[in-house]
Scaffold this motif. Structure first.
Motif, short mmCIF file in Angstrom:
data_model
loop_
_atom_site.label_atom_id
_atom_site.label_comp_id
_atom_site.label_asym_id
_atom_site.label_seq_id
_atom_site.Cartn_x
_atom_site.Cartn_y
_atom_site.Cartn_z
N PHE A 116 0.78 -1.60 -0.13
CA PHE A 116 0.10 0.17 0.26
C PHE A 116 1.02 1.07 -0.31
O PHE A 116 0.41 2.33 -0.18
N ALA A 117 1.94 1.32 0.71
CA ALA A 117 3.21 2.84 0.84
C ALA A 117 3.02 2.39 0.06
O ALA A 117 3.65 3.54 -1.14
N ARG A 118 3.62 1.60 -1.18
CA ARG A 118 4.92 1.15 -2.24
C ARG A 118 3.31 2.00 -3.32
O ARG A 118 3.90 2.45 -4.43
N HIS A 119 2.79 2.01 -3.09
CA HIS A 119 1.34 1.91 -4.52
C HIS A 119 0.90 3.35 -3.76
O HIS A 119 1.05 4.68 -4.87
N ASN A 120 1.02 4.32 -2.97
CA ASN A 120 0.67 4.99 -2.25
C ASN A 120 2.04 6.52 -3.00
O ASN A 120 1.61 7.72 -3.15
#
Length: 186
Positions: A147-151
């Motif tokens: 999720f952090a990578r995507h965000n």
């Protein structure tokens, strides 16, 4: 004495509904997006005694010296994953891991990730000593997970192709994804 039923007051009912909707939206907003993910990241760091690595740190590592494990279910991994990530069932035992991957981690930095870091921290907690015994030079949980990578608008893969799609795990956790239009279940 006979009680006379009271007629519902529509104004009070509307006010109650408006308060409920407003409170629900405020709670959702407090949990959603990057701020909510930051709170989850902090909670994971406090809960598990494992080392963490940021996306920037991961991206700066040399490819041949790193092995990355995706600790999510098959459906999640099929929507998107980190490049070269090996999917590892969250139910994998330390014995199963070592039998399958023990010889591959020698001399490598090993990184585990999941949606937000919870499942991968659990896995790393189970495997930390085994990884050291097998010769891993470092073992980390990816801070904030996929999720952090995507965000952070970092690349994700679907098979051999770059994608912006991401599996939300479920609707509750999916609120932590900034770009809601990227959510996919297949």
């Amino acid at each position: 004495m006979q009680t006379v039923p009271r007629k519902p007051n529509p104004e009070i009912s509307i006010l109650r509904l408006a308060f409920f909707v407003s409170a629900t939206v405020m709670i959702s907003m407090a949990f959603a997006g990057s701020d909510g993910l930051d709170r989850v990241r902090q909670s994971v760091k406090e809960k598990y005694d494992v080392e963490h690595i940021t996306n920037s740190q991961l991206d700066s590592l040399s490819g041949n010296n790193v092995i990355v494990f995706d600790v999510r279910e098959k459906e999640e991994h099929s929507v998107s994953h980190l490049e070269s990530a090996i999917r590892l069932s969250p139910q994998t035992t330390a014995k199963q891991f070592l039998e399958t991957y023990g010889d591959q981690v020698d001399g490598k930095t090993v990184v585990f990730y999941c949606s937000v870091g919870e499942r991968s921290s659990i896995m790393l907690s189970k495997l930390n000593q085994s990884l050291a015994d097998a010769g891993a030079v470092g073992a980390f949980n990816l801070d904030g997970g996929i999720f952090a990578r995507h965000n952070e608008n970092r690349p994700l893969m679907k098979g051999e192709h770059i994608t912006r799609d991401i599996h939300p795990f479920n609707a509750y956790w999916g609120r932590l994804i900034n770009n809601q239009s990227s959510i996919r279940y297949d």
